[in-house]
Design a protein around this motif. Structure first.
Motif, PDB file in Angstrom:
ATOM      1  N   ARG A 168       0.710  -1.259   0.058  1.00  0.00           N
ATOM      2  CA  ARG A 168       0.083   0.061  -0.021  1.00  0.00           C
ATOM      3  C   ARG A 168       0.824   1.343  -0.107  1.00  0.00           C
ATOM      4  NH1 ARG A 168      -4.795  -1.900  -0.065  1.00  0.00           N
ATOM      5  NH2 ARG A 168      -5.552   0.291  -0.065  1.00  0.00           N
ATOM      6  N   HIS A 169       2.004   1.069   0.949  1.00  0.00           N
ATOM      7  CA  HIS A 169       2.720   2.407   0.959  1.00  0.00           C
ATOM      8  C   HIS A 169       3.468   2.437  -0.299  1.00  0.00           C
ATOM      9  CE1 HIS A 169       5.291   5.220   2.980  1.00  0.00           C
ATOM     10  NE2 HIS A 169       6.448   4.522   2.539  1.00  0.00           N
ATOM     11  N   ALA A 170       3.901   1.587  -1.256  1.00  0.00           N
ATOM     12  CA  ALA A 170       4.563   1.873  -2.313  1.00  0.00           C
ATOM     13  C   ALA A 170       3.660   2.491  -3.202  1.00  0.00           C
ATOM     14  CB  ALA A 170       4.885   0.396  -2.932  1.00  0.00           C
ATOM     15  N   LEU A 171       2.363   2.437  -3.029  1.00  0.00           N
ATOM     16  CA  LEU A 171       1.330   2.985  -4.265  1.00  0.00           C
ATOM     17  C   LEU A 171       1.056   4.389  -3.826  1.00  0.00           C
ATOM     18  CD1 LEU A 171      -0.657   0.016  -5.717  1.00  0.00           C
ATOM     19  CD2 LEU A 171       0.919   1.405  -6.794  1.00  0.00           C
ATOM     20  N   THR A 172       1.129   4.780  -2.331  1.00  0.00           N
ATOM     21  CA  THR A 172       0.397   5.943  -1.915  1.00  0.00           C
ATOM     22  C   THR A 172       0.975   7.210  -2.493  1.00  0.00           C
ATOM     23  OG1 THR A 172       0.208   4.921   0.248  1.00  0.00           O
ATOM     24  CG2 THR A 172       0.024   7.396   0.572  1.00  0.00           C
ATOM     25  N   GLY A 173       2.244   7.547  -2.655  1.00  0.00           N
ATOM     26  CA  GLY A 173       2.745   8.714  -3.295  1.00  0.00           C
ATOM     27  C   GLY A 173       2.253   8.835  -4.684  1.00  0.00           C
ATOM     28  N   TYR A 174       2.228   7.486  -5.454  1.00  0.00           N
ATOM     29  CA  TYR A 174       2.125   7.490  -6.881  1.00  0.00           C
ATOM     30  C   TYR A 174       0.524   7.928  -7.172  1.00  0.00           C
ATOM     31  CZ  TYR A 174       0.969   5.692 -11.367  1.00  0.00           C
ATOM     32  OH  TYR A 174       0.616   5.351 -12.493  1.00  0.00           O
ATOM     33  N   GLN A 175      -0.367   7.517  -6.315  1.00  0.00           N
ATOM     34  CA  GLN A 175      -1.964   7.582  -6.082  1.00  0.00           C
ATOM     35  C   GLN A 175      -2.132   9.052  -6.192  1.00  0.00           C
ATOM     36  OE1 GLN A 175      -4.415   4.270  -4.493  1.00  0.00           O
ATOM     37  NE2 GLN A 175      -2.481   4.063  -3.542  1.00  0.00           N
ATOM     38  N   ARG A 176      -1.225   9.645  -5.102  1.00  0.00           N
ATOM     39  CA  ARG A 176      -1.456  11.139  -4.742  1.00  0.00           C
ATOM     40  C   ARG A 176      -0.968  12.000  -6.045  1.00  0.00           C
ATOM     41  NH1 ARG A 176      -0.159  10.630   1.304  1.00  0.00           N
ATOM     42  NH2 ARG A 176      -2.258   9.957   2.080  1.00  0.00           N
ATOM     43  N   GLY A 177      -0.062  11.573  -6.617  1.00  0.00           N
ATOM     44  CA  GLY A 177       0.744  12.283  -7.885  1.00  0.00           C
ATOM     45  C   GLY A 177      -0.213  12.167  -8.850  1.00  0.00           C
ATOM     46  N   GLN A 178      -1.321  11.543  -9.064  1.00  0.00           N
ATOM     47  CA  GLN A 178      -2.041  11.728 -10.348  1.00  0.00           C
ATOM     48  C   GLN A 178      -2.869  13.120 -10.496  1.00  0.00           C
ATOM     49  OE1 GLN A 178      -2.342   9.053 -12.387  1.00  0.00           O
ATOM     50  NE2 GLN A 178      -0.874   8.344 -11.166  1.00  0.00           N
ATOM     51  N   THR A 179      -2.939  13.712  -9.321  1.00  0.00           N
ATOM     52  CA  THR A 179      -3.135  15.338  -9.473  1.00  0.00           C
ATOM     53  C   THR A 179      -2.277  15.920 -10.323  1.00  0.00           C
ATOM     54  OG1 THR A 179      -2.069  15.549  -7.387  1.00  0.00           O
ATOM     55  CG2 THR A 179      -4.437  15.325  -7.046  1.00  0.00           C
TER      56      THR A 179
END
Ligand code: C5P
Length: 223
Positions: free
Chosen positions: A111-122
Protein backbone atom coordinates in the motif's frame (compact mmCIF):
# COMPACT_ATOMS: atom_id res chain seq x y z
CA UNK A 1 -17.39 30.30 -0.31
CA UNK A 2 -14.74 30.00 -3.06
CA UNK A 3 -15.29 27.04 -5.35
CA UNK A 4 -12.31 24.81 -6.04
CA UNK A 5 -10.74 25.26 -9.46
CA UNK A 6 -9.40 21.71 -9.41
CA UNK A 7 -11.72 19.07 -8.01
CA UNK A 8 -11.08 15.67 -6.53
CA UNK A 9 -13.87 13.08 -6.55
CA UNK A 10 -13.26 9.95 -4.47
CA UNK A 11 -15.37 6.84 -5.07
CA UNK A 12 -14.92 3.82 -2.83
CA UNK A 13 -16.82 0.57 -2.63
CA UNK A 14 -16.58 -3.19 -2.72
CA UNK A 15 -15.86 -5.41 -5.71
CA UNK A 16 -18.29 -4.93 -8.61
CA UNK A 17 -20.18 -2.17 -6.81
CA UNK A 18 -20.29 0.01 -9.94
CA UNK A 19 -17.31 2.26 -9.20
CA UNK A 20 -15.62 1.93 -12.59
CA UNK A 21 -18.70 2.47 -14.72
CA UNK A 22 -19.87 5.46 -12.72
CA UNK A 23 -16.45 7.08 -12.45
CA UNK A 24 -15.85 6.77 -16.21
CA UNK A 25 -19.12 8.58 -16.92
CA UNK A 26 -18.34 11.28 -14.34
CA UNK A 27 -14.90 11.72 -15.91
CA UNK A 28 -16.53 12.39 -19.29
CA UNK A 29 -19.21 14.63 -17.88
CA UNK A 30 -16.97 16.86 -15.80
CA UNK A 31 -13.70 16.65 -17.76
CA UNK A 32 -11.87 14.68 -15.07
CA UNK A 33 -8.94 12.29 -15.22
CA UNK A 34 -10.23 8.80 -14.39
CA UNK A 35 -8.00 6.87 -12.01
CA UNK A 36 -8.81 3.23 -11.27
CA UNK A 37 -6.55 2.37 -8.33
CA UNK A 38 -7.76 -1.25 -8.38
CA UNK A 39 -5.91 -1.58 -11.68
CA UNK A 40 -2.73 -0.38 -9.91
CA UNK A 41 -3.04 -3.07 -7.24
CA UNK A 42 -3.80 -5.60 -9.95
CA UNK A 43 -0.75 -4.55 -11.95
CA UNK A 44 1.68 -4.92 -9.03
CA UNK A 45 0.02 -8.24 -8.19
CA UNK A 46 0.57 -9.55 -11.72
CA UNK A 47 4.15 -8.34 -11.57
CA UNK A 48 4.85 -9.93 -8.18
CA UNK A 49 3.30 -13.20 -9.32
CA UNK A 50 5.43 -13.08 -12.46
CA UNK A 51 8.53 -12.61 -10.30
CA UNK A 52 7.41 -15.43 -8.00
CA UNK A 53 7.32 -13.20 -4.94
CA UNK A 54 4.86 -14.64 -2.42
CA UNK A 55 2.86 -12.23 -0.21
CA UNK A 56 4.33 -14.02 2.79
CA UNK A 57 7.93 -13.35 1.72
CA UNK A 58 8.26 -9.81 3.07
CA UNK A 59 11.99 -9.31 2.44
CA UNK A 60 11.64 -10.33 -1.23
CA UNK A 61 8.48 -8.26 -1.54
CA UNK A 62 10.22 -5.14 -0.22
CA UNK A 63 13.10 -5.57 -2.66
CA UNK A 64 10.77 -6.17 -5.61
CA UNK A 65 8.55 -3.18 -4.80
CA UNK A 66 11.49 -0.85 -4.24
CA UNK A 67 12.89 -1.76 -7.65
CA UNK A 68 9.64 -1.01 -9.52
CA UNK A 69 9.50 2.34 -11.33
CA UNK A 70 5.95 3.65 -11.68
CA UNK A 71 4.96 6.09 -14.37
CA UNK A 72 1.68 7.05 -16.04
CA UNK A 73 0.37 7.36 -19.54
CA UNK A 74 -3.08 8.39 -20.66
CA UNK A 75 -5.45 5.94 -22.22
CA UNK A 76 -8.33 8.19 -23.29
CA UNK A 77 -9.36 9.90 -20.07
CA UNK A 78 -7.94 7.15 -17.88
CA UNK A 79 -4.57 7.01 -16.17
CA UNK A 80 -2.70 3.85 -17.04
CA UNK A 81 0.09 2.79 -14.71
CA UNK A 82 3.35 1.60 -16.24
CA UNK A 83 5.78 -0.50 -14.26
CA UNK A 84 9.30 -0.10 -15.57
CA UNK A 85 7.78 1.45 -18.67
CA UNK A 86 5.39 -1.45 -19.33
CA UNK A 87 1.57 -1.28 -19.26
CA UNK A 88 -0.45 -4.02 -17.60
CA UNK A 89 -1.62 -6.88 -19.78
CA UNK A 90 -5.04 -8.52 -19.89
CA UNK A 91 -3.94 -10.88 -17.13
CA UNK A 92 -4.70 -8.22 -14.52
CA UNK A 93 -8.39 -9.19 -14.95
CA UNK A 94 -7.64 -12.93 -14.79
CA UNK A 95 -8.94 -15.29 -12.15
CA UNK A 96 -5.40 -15.75 -10.90
CA UNK A 97 -5.01 -12.04 -10.18
CA UNK A 98 -8.56 -11.87 -8.77
CA UNK A 99 -7.61 -14.60 -6.34
CA UNK A 100 -4.32 -13.01 -5.22
CA UNK A 101 -4.76 -9.24 -5.38
CA UNK A 102 -6.37 -8.74 -1.97
CA UNK A 103 -3.58 -10.72 -0.29
CA UNK A 104 -0.94 -8.37 -1.67
CA UNK A 105 -3.15 -5.30 -1.12
CA UNK A 106 -3.37 -6.14 2.60
CA UNK A 107 0.39 -5.74 3.02
CA UNK A 108 1.32 -2.27 4.36
CA UNK A 109 4.50 -2.18 2.23
CA UNK A 110 2.46 -2.76 -0.93
CA UNK A 111 0.00 0.00 0.00
CA UNK A 112 2.81 2.34 0.95
CA UNK A 113 4.52 1.74 -2.40
CA UNK A 114 1.43 3.07 -4.18
CA UNK A 115 0.40 5.93 -1.88
CA UNK A 116 2.61 8.68 -3.34
CA UNK A 117 2.00 7.46 -6.86
CA UNK A 118 -1.77 7.68 -6.39
CA UNK A 119 -1.60 11.19 -4.88
CA UNK A 120 0.69 12.23 -7.74
CA UNK A 121 -2.15 11.64 -10.21
CA UNK A 122 -3.26 15.19 -9.43
CA UNK A 123 -0.09 16.38 -11.22
CA UNK A 124 -0.93 14.17 -14.21
CA UNK A 125 -4.44 15.62 -14.30
CA UNK A 126 -3.16 19.19 -14.12
CA UNK A 127 -0.49 18.56 -16.73
CA UNK A 128 -3.12 17.31 -19.16
CA UNK A 129 -5.47 20.17 -18.33
CA UNK A 130 -8.25 18.15 -16.78
CA UNK A 131 -10.55 19.97 -14.43
CA UNK A 132 -9.74 17.49 -11.70
CA UNK A 133 -9.77 13.77 -11.16
CA UNK A 134 -12.12 11.02 -10.16
CA UNK A 135 -10.31 8.25 -8.31
CA UNK A 136 -11.92 4.94 -7.46
CA UNK A 137 -10.75 2.34 -4.97
CA UNK A 138 -11.15 1.16 -1.41
CA UNK A 139 -9.39 3.82 0.67
CA UNK A 140 -9.52 6.93 -1.50
CA UNK A 141 -11.90 8.97 0.64
CA UNK A 142 -10.42 7.63 3.88
CA UNK A 143 -6.65 7.59 3.30
CA UNK A 144 -5.49 8.84 -0.10
CA UNK A 145 -7.65 11.98 -0.34
CA UNK A 146 -9.54 12.39 2.95
CA UNK A 147 -10.06 16.06 2.03
CA UNK A 148 -11.45 15.30 -1.43
CA UNK A 149 -14.10 17.76 -2.59
CA UNK A 150 -16.57 14.91 -3.09
CA UNK A 151 -16.48 11.51 -1.46
CA UNK A 152 -18.88 8.74 -2.42
CA UNK A 153 -19.21 5.22 -1.10
CA UNK A 154 -21.03 2.69 -3.28
CA UNK A 155 -22.50 -0.52 -2.09
CA UNK A 156 -24.92 -3.11 -3.42
CA UNK A 157 -26.27 -6.44 -2.22
CA UNK A 158 -23.78 -9.28 -2.88
CA UNK A 159 -26.21 -11.21 -5.11
CA UNK A 160 -26.69 -8.13 -7.30
CA UNK A 161 -22.94 -7.59 -7.61
CA UNK A 162 -22.34 -11.22 -8.59
CA UNK A 163 -25.07 -10.84 -11.22
CA UNK A 164 -23.47 -7.67 -12.61
CA UNK A 165 -20.02 -9.25 -12.82
CA UNK A 166 -21.47 -12.32 -14.55
CA UNK A 167 -23.25 -10.03 -17.03
CA UNK A 168 -19.84 -8.54 -17.84
CA UNK A 169 -18.71 -12.07 -18.63
CA UNK A 170 -16.25 -12.19 -15.76
CA UNK A 171 -15.68 -14.66 -12.96
CA UNK A 172 -14.57 -13.12 -9.73
CA UNK A 173 -14.00 -13.97 -6.07
CA UNK A 174 -16.16 -11.01 -5.02
CA UNK A 175 -17.17 -12.21 -1.55
CA UNK A 176 -13.68 -13.37 -0.65
CA UNK A 177 -12.06 -10.14 -1.87
CA UNK A 178 -14.57 -8.08 0.10
CA UNK A 179 -13.92 -10.18 3.19
CA UNK A 180 -10.17 -9.64 2.92
CA UNK A 181 -10.49 -5.96 1.97
CA UNK A 182 -12.79 -5.09 4.89
CA UNK A 183 -10.93 -7.10 7.51
CA UNK A 184 -7.34 -6.05 6.81
CA UNK A 185 -5.57 -3.86 9.37
CA UNK A 186 -4.16 -1.27 6.97
CA UNK A 187 -6.63 0.96 5.11
CA UNK A 188 -9.60 -1.41 5.25
CA UNK A 189 -12.57 -0.93 2.95
CA UNK A 190 -15.00 1.22 4.90
CA UNK A 191 -17.39 4.08 4.28
CA UNK A 192 -15.51 7.08 5.65
CA UNK A 193 -17.38 9.47 7.94
CA UNK A 194 -18.93 12.27 5.91
CA UNK A 195 -18.94 10.36 2.60
CA UNK A 196 -22.17 10.10 0.61
CA UNK A 197 -23.28 6.50 0.95
CA UNK A 198 -25.20 5.18 -2.08
CA UNK A 199 -26.91 1.80 -2.12
CA UNK A 200 -27.13 0.91 -5.80
CA UNK A 201 -28.86 -2.45 -5.37
CA UNK A 202 -32.11 -1.18 -6.89
CA UNK A 203 -30.68 1.65 -8.98
CA UNK A 204 -29.58 1.68 -12.59
CA UNK A 205 -26.12 2.95 -13.45
CA UNK A 206 -27.72 6.11 -14.87
CA UNK A 207 -29.52 6.73 -11.58
CA UNK A 208 -26.33 6.29 -9.56
CA UNK A 209 -24.45 8.68 -11.82
CA UNK A 210 -27.30 11.18 -11.66
CA UNK A 211 -27.21 11.22 -7.86
CA UNK A 212 -23.47 11.89 -7.93
CA UNK A 213 -23.67 14.43 -10.74
CA UNK A 214 -26.30 16.51 -8.97
CA UNK A 215 -24.12 16.75 -5.88
CA UNK A 216 -21.05 17.67 -7.92
CA UNK A 217 -22.82 20.10 -10.24
CA UNK A 218 -24.52 22.08 -7.50
CA UNK A 219 -21.14 22.97 -6.06
CA UNK A 220 -19.44 23.81 -9.34
CA UNK A 221 -19.29 26.83 -11.54
CA UNK A 222 -19.39 26.10 -15.30
CA UNK A 223 -16.16 24.60 -16.66
O1 C5P B 1 -11.24 -2.24 -7.85
P1 C5P B 1 -10.80 -3.67 -8.07
O2 C5P B 1 -11.87 -4.63 -7.69
O3 C5P B 1 -10.24 -3.92 -9.42
O4 C5P B 1 -9.59 -3.85 -7.03
C1 C5P B 1 -8.86 -5.05 -6.96
C2 C5P B 1 -8.33 -5.21 -5.55
O5 C5P B 1 -7.33 -4.22 -5.29
C3 C5P B 1 -9.34 -5.05 -4.41
O6 C5P B 1 -10.07 -6.23 -4.14
C4 C5P B 1 -8.43 -4.66 -3.25
O7 C5P B 1 -7.85 -5.79 -2.66
C5 C5P B 1 -7.33 -3.85 -3.93
N1 C5P B 1 -7.52 -2.41 -3.81
C6 C5P B 1 -7.18 -1.81 -2.62
N2 C5P B 1 -7.24 -0.47 -2.49
C7 C5P B 1 -7.63 0.30 -3.51
C8 C5P B 1 -8.02 -0.29 -4.74
C9 C5P B 1 -7.98 -1.67 -4.86
O8 C5P B 1 -6.83 -2.49 -1.66
N3 C5P B 1 -7.65 1.63 -3.37
Amino acid sequence: MALPSFIIVAIDGGAASGKSSSSRILADRFNLLHVDTGSFYRHITAELLRRDVAPTDLPALRVALAAMQFSTRLCGRSAQMLIDGQPAGDEIRSQRVNAHVSHYAAIPEARHALTGYQRGQTDVARQHRFRGLVMEGRDIGSVIFPDADFRFFLHAAPAERIKRRAAEGGQDSIAERDRLDTSRKTSPLTCPAGAVDIDSTHLTLAQVVEKMSVIIATKLTPA
